[in-house]
Design an enzyme around this catalytic site. Structure first.
Site, PDB file in Angstrom:
ATOM      1  N   GLU A   8       0.977  -1.162  -0.171  1.00 16.21           N
ATOM      2  CA  GLU A   8       0.032   0.022  -0.051  1.00 16.21           C
ATOM      3  C   GLU A   8       0.983   1.153   0.086  1.00 16.21           C
ATOM      4  OE1 GLU A   8      -3.846  -1.180   2.484  1.00 16.21           O
ATOM      5  OE2 GLU A   8      -2.073  -1.460   3.570  1.00 16.21           O
ATOM      6  N   ASP A 128     -16.180  -3.851  -0.495  1.00 18.79           N
ATOM      7  CA  ASP A 128     -15.628  -3.207   0.633  1.00 18.79           C
ATOM      8  C   ASP A 128     -16.833  -3.058   1.758  1.00 18.79           C
ATOM      9  OD1 ASP A 128     -13.162  -3.231  -0.132  1.00 18.79           O
ATOM     10  OD2 ASP A 128     -13.429  -1.068  -0.722  1.00 18.79           O
TER      11      ASP A 128
END
Length: 251
Positions: A8, A128
């Site tokens: 990330e 999500d």
């Protein structure tokens, strides 16, 4: 099951975030390119990169990501900031193996449907989930969609995979998160990649036997040493392959 090491990126650095909070990053003091190469050297088949800056339209990590794509030697799955068909096409031209779309699927589903048809097996849908509903815009906005309803809306589209993230997994009961992934994996036509449920090898052991789950994203645990990638890759191998390796090692 395929293990996807997760890098990330925020301002060119490897980070881990708590529930998507970019103002409170945990920074890992490692070189992103070298880290990507180390994952490949350890035997990873795929790498996932999530670009947090791109989610706000900032392309400061673009050169870094292109360097990783050029040098890592394994296919890269890239998420973050895909808000148009043009950007999806550009990154596929840059050599990315797959693009991950989430917010775009909620706001402009017709673009995602077109992308899936133009680039079959190269578009991944991110689902999500927070408190039972799908969230968007880096987990900041809760939609009216249940995850099952979102899957049904894209039922006929040729996605490469679906990434399921239970945001509640950070604070909730792991059994509830496993139940959510199990349910969605049974409903989805593409195979499912689970995110946020692999903090230890024991977690991976359980996830490995969830029907229709084809992969797991592992980020923080690989950076803080909770999981050693080589051990995890050995764990997720098919049983027949592991037995053959064991017999070979004994000879």
């Amino acid at each position: 099951m395929i293990l996807y090491p997760l890098i990330e990126l925020l301002d060119g650095r490897c980070v881990s975030l708590f529930r998507g909070r970019t103002n409170e990053p945990h920074i890992w003091h490692v070189d992103p390119v070298e880290k990507a190469k180390s994952f490949a050297k350890s035997g990873a088949e795929w790498l996932q990169i999530t670009d947090f800056d791109a989610m706000s339209g900032d392309e400061r990590n673009a050169d870094l990501i292109r360097e990783i794509i050029r040098t890592v030697g394994i296919p890269v799955q890239l998420g973050g900031g895909f808000r148009s068909l043009q950007r999806i096409a550009e990154w596929i031209d840059h050599g990315v193996g797959r693009v991950v779309v989430g917010t775009l699927a909620l706001h402009q589903p017709e673009i995602v449907k077109e992308a899936a048809k133009l680039f079959p097996d190269q578009v991944v849908l991110a689902v999500d989930v927070f408190e039972g509903l799908v969230v968007s815009d880096a987990w900041q906005h809760k939609s009216a969609f249940t995850p099952s309803a979102l899957l049904k809306a894209f039922d006929d589209d040729p996605f490469a995979a679906i990434i399921v993230t239970d945001i509640d997994a950070d604070i909730g009961d792991a059994e509830d998160s496993i139940a959510l992934v199990t349910q969605l994996a049974s409903e989805a036509k593409p195979l499912v990649i689970a995110r946020g449920l692999s903090r230890t090898l024991d977690d991976l052991s359980r996830l490995k036997y969830v029907p229709f789950v084809s992969g797991a994203l592992v980020g923080r645990a690989l950076f803080d040493g909770s999981i050693v990638l080589e051990d995890a890759l050995d764990l997720v191998k098919p049983e027949s392959e592991r037995r053959a390796q064991f017999i070979h090692d004994d000879l």
